[in-house]
Write an enzyme that holds these catalytic residues in place. Structure first.
Site, mmCIF file in Angstrom:
data_model
loop_
_atom_site.group_PDB
_atom_site.id
_atom_site.type_symbol
_atom_site.label_atom_id
_atom_site.label_comp_id
_atom_site.label_asym_id
_atom_site.label_seq_id
_atom_site.Cartn_x
_atom_site.Cartn_y
_atom_site.Cartn_z
ATOM 1 N N TYR A 30 32.062 19.892 37.000
ATOM 2 C CA TYR A 30 32.063 20.928 35.963
ATOM 3 C C TYR A 30 33.466 21.277 35.510
ATOM 4 O O TYR A 30 34.450 20.855 36.118
ATOM 5 C CB TYR A 30 31.344 22.191 36.467
ATOM 6 C CG TYR A 30 32.179 23.061 37.397
ATOM 7 C CD1 TYR A 30 32.398 22.692 38.713
ATOM 8 C CD2 TYR A 30 32.770 24.244 36.933
ATOM 9 C CE1 TYR A 30 33.166 23.487 39.560
ATOM 10 C CE2 TYR A 30 33.530 25.049 37.766
ATOM 11 C CZ TYR A 30 33.722 24.672 39.081
ATOM 12 O OH TYR A 30 34.484 25.453 39.907
ATOM 13 N N LYS A 143 36.470 18.559 40.881
ATOM 14 C CA LYS A 143 35.848 19.833 40.494
ATOM 15 C C LYS A 143 34.332 19.667 40.568
ATOM 16 O O LYS A 143 33.639 19.484 39.561
ATOM 17 C CB LYS A 143 36.316 20.272 39.098
ATOM 18 C CG LYS A 143 36.226 21.784 38.906
ATOM 19 C CD LYS A 143 37.099 22.248 37.769
ATOM 20 C CE LYS A 143 36.856 23.688 37.350
ATOM 21 N NZ LYS A 143 37.088 24.697 38.367
ATOM 22 N N GLU A 175 44.919 26.959 48.624
ATOM 23 C CA GLU A 175 44.718 27.615 47.327
ATOM 24 C C GLU A 175 43.780 28.787 47.516
ATOM 25 O O GLU A 175 43.375 29.089 48.633
ATOM 26 C CB GLU A 175 44.163 26.612 46.306
ATOM 27 C CG GLU A 175 42.822 26.023 46.692
ATOM 28 C CD GLU A 175 42.280 24.999 45.686
ATOM 29 O OE1 GLU A 175 42.680 25.020 44.517
ATOM 30 O OE2 GLU A 175 41.430 24.194 46.102
ATOM 31 N N LEU A 199 42.527 21.862 44.041
ATOM 32 C CA LEU A 199 42.233 21.468 42.658
ATOM 33 C C LEU A 199 43.533 21.615 41.874
ATOM 34 O O LEU A 199 44.188 22.662 41.942
ATOM 35 C CB LEU A 199 41.169 22.402 42.065
ATOM 36 C CG LEU A 199 40.788 22.027 40.643
ATOM 37 C CD1 LEU A 199 39.845 20.822 40.638
ATOM 38 C CD2 LEU A 199 40.130 23.185 39.918
HETATM 39 N N1 PDD Z 1 38.098 27.873 38.947
HETATM 40 N N2 PDD Z 1 41.298 26.115 42.478
HETATM 41 C C1 PDD Z 1 39.969 26.302 42.527
HETATM 42 C C2 PDD Z 1 39.267 26.102 43.826
HETATM 43 C C3 PDD Z 1 39.261 26.665 41.361
HETATM 44 O O1 PDD Z 1 37.944 26.827 41.398
HETATM 45 C C4 PDD Z 1 39.983 26.866 40.154
HETATM 46 C C5 PDD Z 1 39.294 27.211 38.861
HETATM 47 C C6 PDD Z 1 41.380 26.679 40.158
HETATM 48 C C7 PDD Z 1 42.214 26.831 38.914
HETATM 49 O O2 PDD Z 1 41.990 25.797 38.014
HETATM 50 P P1 PDD Z 1 42.159 26.008 36.439
HETATM 51 O O3 PDD Z 1 43.508 26.564 36.241
HETATM 52 O O4 PDD Z 1 41.994 24.660 35.879
HETATM 53 O O5 PDD Z 1 41.087 26.988 36.008
HETATM 54 C C8 PDD Z 1 42.000 26.281 41.335
HETATM 55 C C9 PDD Z 1 37.281 28.055 37.766
HETATM 56 C C10 PDD Z 1 37.899 28.934 36.735
HETATM 57 C C11 PDD Z 1 35.888 28.505 38.175
HETATM 58 O O6 PDD Z 1 35.318 27.838 39.038
HETATM 59 O O7 PDD Z 1 35.372 29.472 37.631
#
Ligand code: PDD
Length: 282
Positions: A30, A143, A175, A199
C-alpha cells in the site's frame, strides 16, 4: 467515489471478496499520499516505492505508473479534496485460501481519497512518545499490508496517552510505528540507514534533501536508545505527520521539553517545498 482497479466507482457498488488475499493474509502492499491544496505531494516517489514493494513480494502492478497517476488525479478531483490524502492498496487478488501464491495471480487495486487537515498543532507543540521493542519482521522496507507489529506499537503508545511508539531492536532505534525517527546532536542529524529494518519514508527522503540543501550534516547511521534519550532534539516524519518534534520520551523531557531549532528549520523548508509544488503546477 473510489478507485477500483482502473475504474472510478460509487463505494456502494463495490464488494470485497472474502477470499481476497489481502483480507485473509495481508498479502499486498500500500501507499498513503498527501494532497495539499488539491495537489499530490511526491506522487511519483510513492508510486515508484509501490512498484518496488510489489516487486519484492513477487507481484506485478496491474497498471502502469502513468495510468495510476492519471486515475488518482481523477479520484482526488471527484472527491473535491483540497487538503487530505489518498490510500491505495494492491493485494494478490482473490483465490481459494492456500498459503502459497495462486497459479493465476490477479492483483486487486483499491484507492480512496479523504479530507484530512495538516497536523499543525502537533507540528508546533511537539508530540510525546514511548520506546518499545521492535517485534516486526525483517523486511520493514516493504510497505506491506501486514501491520500488526506497527498496530500493537501504536496502541501501546495510546494506552500510555502518548502519540507514537519508537521501536528499538537490539538497543538500536529503528523507526516509529508509522514514522521515521531522527535525533539531533550538536546541530547534526542521525537517522537509521535505509535498509531492511525501516521503511525508507518519502518524507524522510525530502527531509534528508532539505538538510543537505541547508548545510545540516546528516549521518545515515544507527544510534542507540541511550543516544536517543540523550539527544538535543528528536524528530519524526511521515506523510501524515510531516516533520514533527518529539518533546518527551518514556515520560522524560527531550532537552528542555521544547521543539528545537533544527526541527523548526526543517519545518520551514518543508513548507517551502509544499508552496513550490503549487507554483510548479500553476
Ligand atoms: N506510514 N515508517 C513506517 C513504519 C510507516 O508506516 C511510515 C508511513 C513511515 C513514513 O513514510 P512516508 O514518509 O513515506 O509516509 C515510516 C503511513 C503514513 C501510514 O501507514 O499511514
Amino acid at each position: 467515489m473510489i478507485l477500483v482497479q482502473d475504474q472510478l466507482k460509487d463505494q456502494s457498488e463495490v464488494r470485497i471478496d472474502i477470499e481476497d488475499r489481502g483480507y485473509q493474509f495481508g498479502d499486498g502492499v500500500y501507499e498513503v499520499v498527501r494532497i495539499y491544496n488539491g495537489q499530490y505531494f511526491g506522487m511519483e516517489e510513492h508510486l515508484i516505492r509501490l512498484e518496488r514493494s510489489a516487486r519484492e513480494i513477487q507481484m506485478t502492478l496491474p497498471y502502469s505508473i502513468e495510468l495510476l497517476k492519471e486515475r488518482l488525479e481523477k479520484l482526488a478531483k471527484a472527491n473535491d479534496i483540497r487538503d487530505g490524502h489518498v490510500y491505495l492498496q494492491i493485494t494478490r487478488g482473490v483465490a481459494e485460501r492456500t498459503h502459497q501464491f495462486p497459479l493465476q495471480q490477479a492483483p486487486f487495486l483499491v484507492a480512496y481519497a479523504r479530507k484530512s487537515p495538516r497536523p499543525l498543532s502537533k507540528m508546533k507543540d511537539g508530540i510525546t512518545a514511548i520506546t518499545t521493542e521492535d517485534i516486526r519482521w525483517l523486511r520493514c522496507d516493504i510497505k506491506s499490508l501486514n501491520l500488526l507489529g506497527n498496530v500493537l506499537g501504536k496502541q501501546k503508545a495510546m494506552d500510555t496517552k502518548c502519540d507514537e511508539s519508537i521501536f528499538i531492536r537490539n538497543d538500536i532505534v529503528t523507526e516509529g510505528s508509522s514514522t521515521n525517527v531522527y535525533i539531533v546532536k550538536n546541530g547534526e542529524i542521525w537517522t537509521h540507514p535505509a535498509n531492511n529494518f525501516i521503511l525508507n519514508g518519502i518524507t524522510r527522503q525530502v527531509v534528508l534533501d532539505i538538510a543537505k540543501e541547508t548545510g545540516i550534516t546528516v549521518h545515515e547511521e544507527t544510534f542507540t536508545k541511550n543516544e536517543l534519550m540523550d539527544a538535543d532534539e528528536v524528530i519524526i516524519s511521515s506523510t501524515t505527520m510531516e516533520v514533527t518534534p518529539v518533546i518527551s520520551i518514556d515520560g522524560t523531557q527531550v532537552s528542555n521539553g521544547e521543539p528545537g531549532k533544527v526541527a523548526r528549520t526543517l519545518q520551514e523548508k518543508f513548507n517551502e517545498r509544499i508552496a513550490q509544488l503549487q507554483r510548479v503546477k500553476n
